[in-house]
Design a protein around this motif. Sequence first.
Motif, PDB file in Angstrom:
ATOM      1  N   ILE A  18       0.842  -1.208   0.000  1.00 20.94           N
ATOM      2  CA  ILE A  18       0.000   0.000   0.000  1.00 20.94           C
ATOM      3  C   ILE A  18       0.872   1.251   0.000  1.00 20.94           C
ATOM      4  CG2 ILE A  18      -1.600   1.338   1.433  1.00 20.94           C
ATOM      5  CD1 ILE A  18      -3.002  -1.336   2.082  1.00 20.94           C
ATOM      6  N   ALA A  54      -7.338  -3.644   0.670  1.00 23.73           N
ATOM      7  CA  ALA A  54      -8.035  -3.658   1.960  1.00 23.73           C
ATOM      8  C   ALA A  54      -8.922  -4.895   2.089  1.00 23.73           C
ATOM      9  CB  ALA A  54      -8.860  -2.380   2.120  1.00 23.73           C
ATOM     10  N   TRP A  57      -6.639  -7.841   2.727  1.00 20.24           N
ATOM     11  CA  TRP A  57      -6.114  -7.803   4.096  1.00 20.24           C
ATOM     12  C   TRP A  57      -7.183  -8.252   5.086  1.00 20.24           C
ATOM     13  CZ3 TRP A  57      -7.586  -4.900   8.366  1.00 20.24           C
ATOM     14  CH2 TRP A  57      -6.768  -5.063   9.487  1.00 20.24           C
ATOM     15  N   ASN A  58      -8.390  -7.721   4.921  1.00 17.78           N
ATOM     16  CA  ASN A  58      -9.499  -8.064   5.806  1.00 17.78           C
ATOM     17  C   ASN A  58      -9.822  -9.560   5.738  1.00 17.78           C
ATOM     18  OD1 ASN A  58     -11.789  -8.025   7.399  1.00 17.78           O
ATOM     19  ND2 ASN A  58     -12.819  -6.438   6.232  1.00 17.78           N
TER      20      ASN A  58
END
Length: 191
Positions: A18, A54, A57-58
């Motif tokens: 990121i 995101a 990652w989640n």
Amino acid sequence: MKKNRLEAFSDGVLAIIITIMVLELKAPEGFEIEDLKSLAPKFLSYVLSFIYLAIYWNNHHHLMHTVTKITSGILWANMNLLFWLSLIPFTTSWLGEHITECDPMSLYGFNLLMAGISYWILTNRIIAADGNDSLLLRAIGKDFKGKISVVLYLIALLSLQFIYGLAPFIFVIVAIMWIIPDTRIEKSIEH
């Protein structure tokens, strides 16, 4: 190896990915709001890619909650996923520079496809390690959402030859499908 080590490593890699991606956004030479318009394609591709990272990652976080033992298959599947995710800054940058061109959009879509396939491989390695009692297997069942995502990526890539605007639309649709919180794993862990 304990799963917290795998999780920490993966979190670190995703944080670096990121960071690298945001460094590709350069301020315009000018000093007026009007000068920002030229950054719109780069910014839009950045936003979509940030959302995808995101989401990964989640979901990776949720996956790790189901792991009971780390196998070499899980380690390599995780590295495979991280490899494809690590290419997102490059494909995002190229797409942002040439958003109306087919090849950058194709490479971006291929990157998303391979990340999706890699995530599927990782989930299957986790399920294989736990066998038929797998909490993850109970949570995701036949994993319709994962399979339809891969099919949609393929449709998007094929559509680039005929209807260019369909591919980015499909990429956004897949992101929306996954950005809506998936509570299957959380519910399985609670029971």
